[in-house]
Design a protein around this motif. Structure first.
Motif, PDB file in Angstrom:
ATOM      1  N   PHE A  15       0.719  -1.209   0.114  1.00  0.00           N
ATOM      2  CA  PHE A  15      -0.072   0.140   0.091  1.00  0.00           C
ATOM      3  C   PHE A  15       0.782   1.056  -0.156  1.00  0.00           C
ATOM      4  CE2 PHE A  15      -2.855  -3.095   1.991  1.00  0.00           C
ATOM      5  CZ  PHE A  15      -3.777  -3.126   0.969  1.00  0.00           C
ATOM      6  N   PHE A  16       1.985   1.030  -0.620  1.00  0.00           N
ATOM      7  CA  PHE A  16       2.970   2.357  -0.932  1.00  0.00           C
ATOM      8  C   PHE A  16       3.524   2.929   0.244  1.00  0.00           C
ATOM      9  CE2 PHE A  16      -1.061   2.804  -3.784  1.00  0.00           C
ATOM     10  CZ  PHE A  16      -0.673   1.810  -4.654  1.00  0.00           C
ATOM     11  N   ASN A  17       2.688   3.405   1.233  1.00  0.00           N
ATOM     12  CA  ASN A  17       3.297   4.088   2.700  1.00  0.00           C
ATOM     13  C   ASN A  17       3.962   5.339   2.248  1.00  0.00           C
ATOM     14  OD1 ASN A  17       2.265   1.868   3.833  1.00  0.00           O
ATOM     15  ND2 ASN A  17       4.123   1.162   4.671  1.00  0.00           N
ATOM     16  N   LEU A  18       3.542   5.893   1.404  1.00  0.00           N
ATOM     17  CA  LEU A  18       4.064   7.223   0.921  1.00  0.00           C
ATOM     18  C   LEU A  18       3.511   8.366   2.061  1.00  0.00           C
ATOM     19  CD1 LEU A  18       3.686   7.257  -3.061  1.00  0.00           C
ATOM     20  CD2 LEU A  18       5.718   6.853  -1.595  1.00  0.00           C
ATOM     21  N   VAL A  19       4.366   9.335   2.173  1.00  0.00           N
ATOM     22  CA  VAL A  19       4.066  10.766   3.195  1.00  0.00           C
ATOM     23  C   VAL A  19       2.884  11.362   2.450  1.00  0.00           C
ATOM     24  CG1 VAL A  19       4.574  12.231   4.554  1.00  0.00           C
ATOM     25  CG2 VAL A  19       6.054  10.313   4.430  1.00  0.00           C
ATOM     26  N   SER A  20       1.825  11.446   2.646  1.00  0.00           N
ATOM     27  CA  SER A  20       0.577  12.092   1.859  1.00  0.00           C
ATOM     28  C   SER A  20       0.872  13.711   1.888  1.00  0.00           C
ATOM     29  CB  SER A  20      -0.644  11.830   2.543  1.00  0.00           C
ATOM     30  OG  SER A  20      -0.940  12.521   3.714  1.00  0.00           O
ATOM     31  N   ASN A  21       1.397  14.328   2.845  1.00  0.00           N
ATOM     32  CA  ASN A  21       1.688  15.706   2.743  1.00  0.00           C
ATOM     33  C   ASN A  21       3.094  16.066   2.268  1.00  0.00           C
ATOM     34  OD1 ASN A  21       3.366  14.772   4.787  1.00  0.00           O
ATOM     35  ND2 ASN A  21       2.467  16.730   6.212  1.00  0.00           N
ATOM     36  N   LEU A  22       3.855  15.203   1.597  1.00  0.00           N
ATOM     37  CA  LEU A  22       4.996  15.579   1.135  1.00  0.00           C
ATOM     38  C   LEU A  22       4.943  15.248  -0.499  1.00  0.00           C
ATOM     39  CD1 LEU A  22       7.764  14.100   3.290  1.00  0.00           C
ATOM     40  CD2 LEU A  22       7.045  16.545   3.141  1.00  0.00           C
ATOM     41  N   SER A  23       5.599  15.959  -1.249  1.00  0.00           N
ATOM     42  CA  SER A  23       5.561  15.879  -2.746  1.00  0.00           C
ATOM     43  C   SER A  23       6.265  14.651  -3.099  1.00  0.00           C
ATOM     44  CB  SER A  23       6.293  17.049  -3.447  1.00  0.00           C
ATOM     45  OG  SER A  23       7.652  16.789  -3.083  1.00  0.00           O
ATOM     46  N   VAL A  24       6.095  14.044  -4.342  1.00  0.00           N
ATOM     47  CA  VAL A  24       6.875  13.037  -4.806  1.00  0.00           C
ATOM     48  C   VAL A  24       8.337  13.099  -4.861  1.00  0.00           C
ATOM     49  CG1 VAL A  24       7.550  11.613  -7.008  1.00  0.00           C
ATOM     50  CG2 VAL A  24       5.013  12.328  -6.511  1.00  0.00           C
ATOM     51  N   ALA A  25       8.838  14.418  -4.969  1.00  0.00           N
ATOM     52  CA  ALA A  25      10.274  14.427  -4.721  1.00  0.00           C
ATOM     53  C   ALA A  25      10.817  14.507  -3.497  1.00  0.00           C
ATOM     54  CB  ALA A  25      10.662  15.908  -5.436  1.00  0.00           C
ATOM     55  N   ASP A  26      10.068  14.959  -2.491  1.00  0.00           N
ATOM     56  CA  ASP A  26      10.540  14.978  -1.058  1.00  0.00           C
ATOM     57  C   ASP A  26      10.269  13.636  -0.564  1.00  0.00           C
ATOM     58  OD1 ASP A  26      10.911  17.595  -1.027  1.00  0.00           O
ATOM     59  OD2 ASP A  26       9.306  18.191  -0.132  1.00  0.00           O
ATOM     60  N   ASN A  27       9.136  12.832  -0.728  1.00  0.00           N
ATOM     61  CA  ASN A  27       9.184  11.410  -0.487  1.00  0.00           C
ATOM     62  C   ASN A  27      10.489  10.483  -0.891  1.00  0.00           C
ATOM     63  OD1 ASN A  27       6.566  10.032   0.476  1.00  0.00           O
ATOM     64  ND2 ASN A  27       5.645  11.713  -0.558  1.00  0.00           N
ATOM     65  N   VAL A  28      10.655  10.723  -2.067  1.00  0.00           N
ATOM     66  CA  VAL A  28      12.083  10.129  -2.564  1.00  0.00           C
ATOM     67  C   VAL A  28      13.428  10.377  -1.887  1.00  0.00           C
ATOM     68  CG1 VAL A  28      13.309   9.208  -4.514  1.00  0.00           C
ATOM     69  CG2 VAL A  28      10.931   9.612  -4.740  1.00  0.00           C
ATOM     70  N   GLU A  29      13.266  11.599  -1.584  1.00  0.00           N
ATOM     71  CA  GLU A  29      14.484  11.857  -1.123  1.00  0.00           C
ATOM     72  C   GLU A  29      14.874  11.853   0.412  1.00  0.00           C
ATOM     73  OE1 GLU A  29      15.429  16.193  -1.654  1.00  0.00           O
ATOM     74  OE2 GLU A  29      15.244  16.262  -3.909  1.00  0.00           O
ATOM     75  N   LEU A  30      13.486  11.907   1.126  1.00  0.00           N
ATOM     76  CA  LEU A  30      13.649  11.560   2.491  1.00  0.00           C
ATOM     77  C   LEU A  30      14.554  10.709   2.893  1.00  0.00           C
ATOM     78  CD1 LEU A  30      12.365  12.646   5.207  1.00  0.00           C
ATOM     79  CD2 LEU A  30      10.541  11.181   4.967  1.00  0.00           C
ATOM     80  N   PRO A  31      14.397   9.543   2.565  1.00  0.00           N
ATOM     81  CA  PRO A  31      15.394   8.199   3.321  1.00  0.00           C
ATOM     82  C   PRO A  31      16.893   8.736   2.848  1.00  0.00           C
ATOM     83  CG  PRO A  31      13.584   7.303   1.720  1.00  0.00           C
ATOM     84  CD  PRO A  31      13.508   8.877   1.589  1.00  0.00           C
ATOM     85  N   ALA A  32      17.095   9.287   1.767  1.00  0.00           N
ATOM     86  CA  ALA A  32      18.664   9.711   1.622  1.00  0.00           C
ATOM     87  C   ALA A  32      19.026  10.592   2.723  1.00  0.00           C
ATOM     88  CB  ALA A  32      18.824  10.172   0.264  1.00  0.00           C
ATOM     89  N   LEU A  33      18.247  11.912   3.034  1.00  0.00           N
ATOM     90  CA  LEU A  33      18.541  12.736   3.756  1.00  0.00           C
ATOM     91  C   LEU A  33      18.678  12.401   5.274  1.00  0.00           C
ATOM     92  CD1 LEU A  33      16.296  15.608   2.314  1.00  0.00           C
ATOM     93  CD2 LEU A  33      18.512  15.434   2.148  1.00  0.00           C
ATOM     94  N   LEU A  34      17.867  11.070   5.545  1.00  0.00           N
ATOM     95  CA  LEU A  34      17.890  10.592   6.729  1.00  0.00           C
ATOM     96  C   LEU A  34      19.117   9.821   6.964  1.00  0.00           C
ATOM     97  CD1 LEU A  34      13.987   9.463   7.416  1.00  0.00           C
ATOM     98  CD2 LEU A  34      15.141  11.264   8.634  1.00  0.00           C
ATOM     99  N   ALA A  35      19.522   9.372   6.113  1.00  0.00           N
ATOM    100  CA  ALA A  35      20.715   8.573   6.107  1.00  0.00           C
ATOM    101  C   ALA A  35      22.208   9.535   6.095  1.00  0.00           C
ATOM    102  CB  ALA A  35      20.925   7.664   5.043  1.00  0.00           C
ATOM    103  N   GLY A  36      21.945  10.819   6.038  1.00  0.00           N
ATOM    104  CA  GLY A  36      22.983  11.786   6.035  1.00  0.00           C
ATOM    105  C   GLY A  36      23.802  12.047   4.589  1.00  0.00           C
ATOM    106  N   THR A  37      23.000  11.759   3.647  1.00  0.00           N
ATOM    107  CA  THR A  37      23.306  12.167   2.435  1.00  0.00           C
ATOM    108  C   THR A  37      23.229  13.701   2.077  1.00  0.00           C
ATOM    109  OG1 THR A  37      22.609   9.914   1.500  1.00  0.00           O
ATOM    110  CG2 THR A  37      23.043  11.839  -0.149  1.00  0.00           C
TER     111      THR A  37
END
Length: 251
Positions: free
Chosen positions: A100-122
């Protein structure tokens, strides 16, 4: 060949056991499973609903803990990993795609994709570059500023796939990724998984859909918490009942 020359498998499960306790009788979801996944493999785990497939995948990704047994990632035992350590490893080495995707509904597509990278310190620059590359590969470059609710189910699943791959994980776990999609969306997910596999991505896919399973190069039949059959596709004769039971499974 000496033992030292044998490549260490990316993932190895030894005697995994998991029982769910609820109001009724205990449900023995995983019963002493041994499983090895080599680097670059595409393994499909298939079987009927309630067979324990998703529980097995959750154990492999550290989303649940086994009652007994061991799990090794890159030859390193995970038995004593804390929840915090597992969270770090899921950002760095393990990507997960859910039904069921589990995307963050109030974040854009770009922000959804970038979020794990930013959390990992990228860095923001590198996260943006990786996001742009993945969205282009998945045919979503024009959807970067869209919100998840504006996308079709198939598009949302492709965004979820990009998010799972943004940190270039060694292992991709996919739990019924086409379970909520129509035939067109299923074909698209199948095509994308096959393409990433061809580029060297290691994938473990849980599905009850024989169409998706056919994209893998190894199919495991899972029934009643156990591996009933483990067959290499494309040359190695299947063991046990072979693929006959797998190919009979329908939506």
């Amino acid at each position: 060949m000496t033992d030292s020359a044998i490549p260490v498998p990316l993932l190895r499960a030894e005697g995994l056991v998991k029982t769910h306790h609820g109001e009724g009788a205990p449900a023995h979801a995983v019963r002493g499973v041994d499983l090895t996944v080599r680097r670059g493999e595409f393994v499909a785990v298939t079987g009927p609903s309630g067979a324990g497939k998703s529980t097995l995948l959750h154990l492999l990704g550290g989303l649940q803990r086994p009652d007994s047994g061991s799990l090794l990632l890159d030859g390193e035992t995970t038995d004593n990993w804390t929840e915090a350590r597992w969270a770090v490893e899921r950002r760095r080495r393990i990507g997960i795609v859910f039904q069921f995707f589990n995307l963050v509904s109030n974040l854009s597509v770009a922000d959804n994709v970038e979020l794990p990278a930013l959390l990992a310190g990228t860095s923001a620059k590198r996260a943006r570059a990786e996001r742009e590359k993945l969205l282009a590969e998945l045919g979503l470059d024009t959807k970067a500023r869209s919100m998840p609710g504006e996308l079709s189910g198939g598009e949302q699943q492709r965004v979820a796939l990009a998010r799972a791959l943004v940190n270039q994980p060694r292992l991709l776990l996919a739990d019924e990724p086409a379970g909520s999609l129509d035939s067109k969306g299923t074909r698209e997910v199948m095509r994308q998984l096959a393409r990433f596999h061809q580029n060297g991505q290691t994938i473990v896919l849980v599905t009850h859909d024989a169409r998706l399973a056919s994209a893998a190069d190894r199919v495991i039949s899972f029934f009643d918490g156990r591996i009933a059959d483990d067959a290499e596709l494309g040359g190695t004769p299947p063991r046990g009942n072979g693929l006959a039971g797998v190919l009979e499974l329908k939506d």
